[in-house]
Design an enzyme around this catalytic site. Structure first.
Site, PDB file in Angstrom:
ATOM      1  N   LYS A 155      -3.498  13.508  -3.001  1.00 30.25           N
ATOM      2  CA  LYS A 155      -2.530  13.013  -2.026  1.00 30.25           C
ATOM      3  C   LYS A 155      -1.481  12.158  -2.719  1.00 30.25           C
ATOM      4  O   LYS A 155      -1.782  11.070  -3.210  1.00 30.25           O
ATOM      5  CB  LYS A 155      -3.215  12.161  -0.958  1.00 30.25           C
ATOM      6  CG  LYS A 155      -2.284  11.896   0.212  1.00 30.25           C
ATOM      7  CD  LYS A 155      -2.700  10.729   1.061  1.00 30.25           C
ATOM      8  CE  LYS A 155      -2.192   9.418   0.551  1.00 30.25           C
ATOM      9  NZ  LYS A 155      -0.721   9.299   0.583  1.00 30.25           N
ATOM     10  N   GLY A 208      -3.351   2.203  -6.807  1.00 36.35           N
ATOM     11  CA  GLY A 208      -2.473   1.592  -5.820  1.00 36.35           C
ATOM     12  C   GLY A 208      -2.724   0.101  -5.748  1.00 36.35           C
ATOM     13  O   GLY A 208      -3.160  -0.510  -6.728  1.00 36.35           O
ATOM     14  N   SER A 209      -2.477  -0.456  -4.588  1.00 34.29           N
ATOM     15  CA  SER A 209      -2.583  -1.911  -4.443  1.00 34.29           C
ATOM     16  C   SER A 209      -4.046  -2.352  -4.412  1.00 34.29           C
ATOM     17  O   SER A 209      -4.933  -1.600  -3.991  1.00 34.29           O
ATOM     18  CB  SER A 209      -1.887  -2.339  -3.161  1.00 34.29           C
ATOM     19  OG  SER A 209      -2.497  -1.702  -2.057  1.00 34.29           O
ATOM     20  N   THR A 210      -4.266  -3.579  -4.829  1.00 27.65           N
ATOM     21  CA  THR A 210      -5.626  -4.136  -4.816  1.00 27.65           C
ATOM     22  C   THR A 210      -6.142  -4.198  -3.381  1.00 27.65           C
ATOM     23  O   THR A 210      -7.325  -3.920  -3.119  1.00 27.65           O
ATOM     24  CB  THR A 210      -5.612  -5.525  -5.483  1.00 27.65           C
ATOM     25  OG1 THR A 210      -5.262  -5.346  -6.862  1.00 27.65           O
ATOM     26  CG2 THR A 210      -6.970  -6.197  -5.421  1.00 27.65           C
ATOM     27  N   VAL A 212      -5.512  -2.181  -0.739  1.00 24.45           N
ATOM     28  CA  VAL A 212      -6.026  -0.885  -0.266  1.00 24.45           C
ATOM     29  C   VAL A 212      -7.232  -0.458  -1.111  1.00 24.45           C
ATOM     30  O   VAL A 212      -8.191   0.106  -0.590  1.00 24.45           O
ATOM     31  CB  VAL A 212      -4.910   0.196  -0.272  1.00 24.45           C
ATOM     32  CG1 VAL A 212      -5.476   1.564   0.088  1.00 24.45           C
ATOM     33  CG2 VAL A 212      -3.797  -0.185   0.689  1.00 24.45           C
ATOM     34  N   GLY A 213      -7.212  -0.778  -2.409  1.00 22.55           N
ATOM     35  CA  GLY A 213      -8.348  -0.441  -3.274  1.00 22.55           C
ATOM     36  C   GLY A 213      -9.661  -1.018  -2.755  1.00 22.55           C
ATOM     37  O   GLY A 213     -10.711  -0.361  -2.802  1.00 22.55           O
ATOM     38  N   GLU A 230      -7.634   1.922  -9.942  1.00 23.52           N
ATOM     39  CA  GLU A 230      -6.613   1.356 -10.839  1.00 23.52           C
ATOM     40  C   GLU A 230      -5.672   0.577  -9.943  1.00 23.52           C
ATOM     41  O   GLU A 230      -4.949   1.170  -9.146  1.00 23.52           O
ATOM     42  CB  GLU A 230      -5.850   2.470 -11.578  1.00 23.52           C
ATOM     43  CG  GLU A 230      -6.696   3.359 -12.456  1.00 23.52           C
ATOM     44  CD  GLU A 230      -7.187   2.681 -13.722  1.00 23.52           C
ATOM     45  OE1 GLU A 230      -6.920   1.479 -13.919  1.00 23.52           O
ATOM     46  OE2 GLU A 230      -7.870   3.357 -14.514  1.00 23.52           O
ATOM     47  N   CYS A 264       2.298  -1.308 -12.928  1.00 19.64           N
ATOM     48  CA  CYS A 264       1.098  -2.150 -12.835  1.00 19.64           C
ATOM     49  C   CYS A 264       0.858  -2.907 -14.140  1.00 19.64           C
ATOM     50  O   CYS A 264       0.202  -3.937 -14.148  1.00 19.64           O
ATOM     51  CB  CYS A 264      -0.106  -1.294 -12.488  1.00 19.64           C
ATOM     52  SG  CYS A 264      -0.261   0.124 -13.560  1.00 19.64           S
ATOM     53  N   GLU A 356       1.703 -10.439  -7.827  1.00 23.10           N
ATOM     54  CA  GLU A 356       2.369  -9.268  -8.387  1.00 23.10           C
ATOM     55  C   GLU A 356       3.634  -8.992  -7.571  1.00 23.10           C
ATOM     56  O   GLU A 356       3.554  -8.633  -6.407  1.00 23.10           O
ATOM     57  CB  GLU A 356       1.436  -8.057  -8.325  1.00 23.10           C
ATOM     58  CG  GLU A 356       2.051  -6.822  -8.928  1.00 23.10           C
ATOM     59  CD  GLU A 356       1.148  -5.603  -8.839  1.00 23.10           C
ATOM     60  OE1 GLU A 356       0.627  -5.318  -7.754  1.00 23.10           O
ATOM     61  OE2 GLU A 356       0.971  -4.933  -9.873  1.00 23.10           O
TER      62      GLU A 356
HETATM   63  P1  NAD Z   1      -0.678   1.405  -1.867  1.00 27.37           P
HETATM   64  O1  NAD Z   1      -2.017   0.838  -2.082  1.00 27.37           O
HETATM   65  O2  NAD Z   1       0.071   0.977  -0.667  1.00 27.37           O
HETATM   66  O3  NAD Z   1      -0.728   2.985  -1.774  1.00 27.37           O
HETATM   67  C1  NAD Z   1      -1.273   3.761  -2.801  1.00 27.37           C
HETATM   68  C2  NAD Z   1      -1.726   5.077  -2.229  1.00 27.37           C
HETATM   69  O4  NAD Z   1      -2.801   4.842  -1.317  1.00 27.37           O
HETATM   70  C3  NAD Z   1      -0.661   5.835  -1.426  1.00 27.37           C
HETATM   71  O5  NAD Z   1      -0.804   7.215  -1.663  1.00 27.37           O
HETATM   72  C4  NAD Z   1      -1.033   5.514  -0.002  1.00 27.37           C
HETATM   73  O6  NAD Z   1      -0.621   6.504   0.902  1.00 27.37           O
HETATM   74  C5  NAD Z   1      -2.537   5.464  -0.080  1.00 27.37           C
HETATM   75  N1  NAD Z   1      -3.177   4.678   0.988  1.00 27.37           N
HETATM   76  C6  NAD Z   1      -2.647   3.643   1.694  1.00 27.37           C
HETATM   77  N2  NAD Z   1      -3.547   3.198   2.588  1.00 27.37           N
HETATM   78  C7  NAD Z   1      -4.656   3.949   2.460  1.00 27.37           C
HETATM   79  C8  NAD Z   1      -5.926   3.962   3.095  1.00 27.37           C
HETATM   80  N3  NAD Z   1      -6.238   3.092   4.063  1.00 27.37           N
HETATM   81  N4  NAD Z   1      -6.843   4.858   2.682  1.00 27.37           N
HETATM   82  C9  NAD Z   1      -6.569   5.729   1.695  1.00 27.37           C
HETATM   83  N5  NAD Z   1      -5.380   5.776   1.064  1.00 27.37           N
HETATM   84  C10 NAD Z   1      -4.433   4.886   1.422  1.00 27.37           C
HETATM   85  O7  NAD Z   1       0.095   1.078  -3.202  1.00 27.37           O
HETATM   86  P2  NAD Z   1       1.602   1.416  -3.579  1.00 27.37           P
HETATM   87  O8  NAD Z   1       2.440   0.390  -2.893  1.00 27.37           O
HETATM   88  O9  NAD Z   1       1.905   2.845  -3.362  1.00 27.37           O
HETATM   89  O10 NAD Z   1       1.579   1.215  -5.160  1.00 27.37           O
HETATM   90  C11 NAD Z   1       1.828  -0.002  -5.744  1.00 27.37           C
HETATM   91  C12 NAD Z   1       0.551  -0.636  -6.228  1.00 27.37           C
HETATM   92  O11 NAD Z   1      -0.155   0.221  -7.105  1.00 27.37           O
HETATM   93  C13 NAD Z   1       0.788  -1.890  -7.042  1.00 27.37           C
HETATM   94  O12 NAD Z   1      -0.076  -2.918  -6.631  1.00 27.37           O
HETATM   95  C14 NAD Z   1       0.457  -1.483  -8.471  1.00 27.37           C
HETATM   96  O13 NAD Z   1       0.081  -2.508  -9.301  1.00 27.37           O
HETATM   97  C15 NAD Z   1      -0.589  -0.479  -8.264  1.00 27.37           C
HETATM   98  N6  NAD Z   1      -0.681   0.415  -9.407  1.00 27.37           N
HETATM   99  C16 NAD Z   1      -1.739   0.315 -10.269  1.00 27.37           C
HETATM  100  C17 NAD Z   1      -1.835   1.127 -11.374  1.00 27.37           C
HETATM  101  C18 NAD Z   1      -2.988   1.043 -12.316  1.00 27.37           C
HETATM  102  O14 NAD Z   1      -3.199   1.980 -13.062  1.00 27.37           O
HETATM  103  N7  NAD Z   1      -3.763  -0.004 -12.321  1.00 27.37           N
HETATM  104  C19 NAD Z   1      -0.859   2.086 -11.587  1.00 27.37           C
HETATM  105  C20 NAD Z   1       0.195   2.166 -10.716  1.00 27.37           C
HETATM  106  C21 NAD Z   1       0.257   1.334  -9.611  1.00 27.37           C
END
Ligand code: NAD
Length: 452
Positions: A155, A208-210, A212-213, A230, A264, A356
């Site tokens: 996705k 993605g974000s911490t 949502v992670g 990540e 990130c 961040e």
């Molecule tokens: P995000 O967490 O908002 O979204 C990331 C992904 O998760 C998107 O595809 C989104 O649609 C999906 N998502 C959102 N809510 C969800 C849920 N409830 N269940 C399942 N999936 C869901 O993050 P973002 O704003 O797209 O990305 C930015 C963040 O990603 C920053 O915090 C950045 O540091 C982090 N990031 C980390 C790394 C790494 O390798 N550590 C790399 C790139 C980005």
């Protein structure tokens, strides 16, 4: 119910195209089809699976310019970055094409028989990708997962689906069987969430974000589902007084402002030993004000816009509450621009120092000695990357060992390499991607004892 998302060019704020967002039923159908495809895919002989991945890499290579152009328009990445990102997908596929023939188990000495281990693929792997590096992060997931014999549902982020959709088409063009790699554009709350709850998805790879992670990890607990995370970062760039200060100051802007700071690994906290602080800051200023922040279609652009109006507002919100020491320029017009900005602070509790920002903003702070530098660097919930500048290699290594982060570089801001492991300490993540062991993270180790 049909739902669409209008992709916006962040450099111009103009619509690019509409993308259909998958419904829950469509996500379920794709997951079930990927499950059906798994039995045949895992049975493809190691040499043939390797050959298919190499062919996929070759097809990606034939489409580097097209993929890069899509990313320039969809994500506002500079042309140079976007070409590198498409090439990274190709390289990752080629590298992990070496894995199927090397997934060796072990023969362990036991009494009364023979003991063997096998690395069995998991089944369907769900990969959830953020908007900041749509191509590389997709490839870091699907290349090793496919190599290990899994099928993949992926996705992309709502904001940046275009290159992922194209990569899905290129996989089919390269001869990967249908439903082995399926790209499902959709909402996180629908498709992403379904990867977590659907029992046929055996692992979720989330970047993605911490925030949502944590939800993903909690959700996966219900089925004891495998998960790799990540997440965010607030990485330190530590400059000791004995370093080549000119080189450290010249390289600091790209270490944080690359991809407009939406990285990130951005070194968004610069720590400078007090005796070199004034010299460093005075050398940093021309390096920042001289950056070419231009429309990314201009080949000489070094920094493009932020991804969205929302991200622009978030970053501006941080800037509104601090005094900016100096900043570069940014074009006017309708795009989501923020100039590269430098803030000096001596307050480790300041929001700009702790959170961040995910934009082109860096905070600079003086430190007194090595112990103080390590203490400041580690005073964060994050731990993804970091850099150390010093001519004393003993200290370089000592500090690299002491900083609680997964990816450190000395006298360099080395970016991520697909053949070395990548991942975070603390709330920056769980598990590792890339490097020689990545395919193993998409397998279960099985032990078999055969009696004599
Ligand atoms: P995000 O967490 O908002 O979204 C990331 C992904 O998760 C998107 O595809 C989104 O649609 C999906 N998502 C959102 N809510 C969800 C849920 N409830 N269940 C399942 N999936 C869901 O993050 P973002 O704003 O797209 O990305 C930015 C963040 O990603 C920053 O915090 C950045 O540091 C982090 N990031 C980390 C790394 C790494 O390798 N550590 C790399 C790139 C980005």
């Amino acid at each position: 119910m049909s739902d669409t998302y209008t992709v916006i060019n962040p450099a111009t704020a103009q619509p690019v195209t509409d993308v259909h967002l998958a419904s829950l039923a469509e996500a379920d159908a794709a997951i079930e089809a990927a499950h059906e495809a798994f039995a045949a895919w895992r049975a493809v002989s190691p040499g043939d699976r390797a050959a298919l991945l190499r062919r996929f890499a070759a097809v990606v290579d034939d489409h580097i310019e097209e993929l890069a152009e899509l990313e320039v328009r969809n994500a506002g990445h500079t042309r140079g970055n976007a070409r590198w990102e498409a090439g990274n997908v190709r390289d990752c596929l080629n590298y992990y094409a070496g894995a199927p023939e090397r997934m060796s188990g072990r023969q362990i000495p036991v009494a009364g028989g023979v003991d063997l281990t096998f690395h069995e693929p998991l089944g369907v792997v769900g990969i959830i990708v953020p908007w900041n590096f749509p191509m590389p992060i997709a490839g870091w997931g699907f290349a090793p997962a496919l190599a290990a014999g899994n099928t993949v549902v992926l996705k992309p982020a709502e904001l940046t689906p275009l290159t992922a959709i194209r990569l899905g088409e290129l996989a089919l063009a390269a001869g990967l069987p249908e439903h082995v790699l399926t790209v499902i554009p959709g909402k996180g709350s629908v498709v992403g969430e379904r990867f977590v709850t659907h029992p046929l998805v055996r692992k979720v790879c989330f970047t993605g974000s911490t925030e949502v992670g944590k939800l993903i990890m909690a959700g996966c607990a219900d089925q004891v589902k495998r998960v790799t995370l990540e997440l965010g970062g607030k990485s330190a760039n530590i400059v000791f007084a004995d370093a080549d200060i000119a080189a450290a100051a010249a390289s600091a802007p790209s270490a944080v402002f690359d991809n407009a700071g939406q990285d990130c690994c951005a070194r968004s906290r610069i720590l400078v030993e007090r005796s070199a602080y004034d010299e460093f800051v005075s050398r940093l200023e021309p390096a920042v004000t001289g950056m070419r922040v231009l429309d990314p279609t201009d080949e000489s652009s070094e920094m493009g816009p932020l991804i969205s109006a929302g991200q622009q507002r978030t970053v501006q919100g941080y800037l509104d509450e601090v005094e900016v020491a100096f900043a570069g320029s940014a074009p006017g017009g309708d795009g989501f621009w923020v100039p590269p900005s430098v803030v000096t602070t001596d307050d480790p509790a300041a929001r700009i120092w702790r959170e961040e920002v995910f934009g082109p903003v860096v905070a600079v702070m003086p430190f007194d000695d090595e112990a103080h530098a390590v203490e400041l660097a580690n005073d964060t919930e994050y731990g993804l990357s970091g850099s150390i500048f010093t001519r004393d290699l003993g200290r370089g290594l000592r500090v690299a060992r002491a900083v609680e982060a997964g990816n450190l570089s000395v006298n360099s801001h080395s970016s991520v390499r697909y053949w070395t492991p990548f991942g975070g300490y603390k709330q920056s993540g769980l598990g590792r991607e890339l490097g020689p062991d990545a395919p193993l993270a998409f397998t279960e180790e099985k032990n078999v004892f055969i009696a004599h």
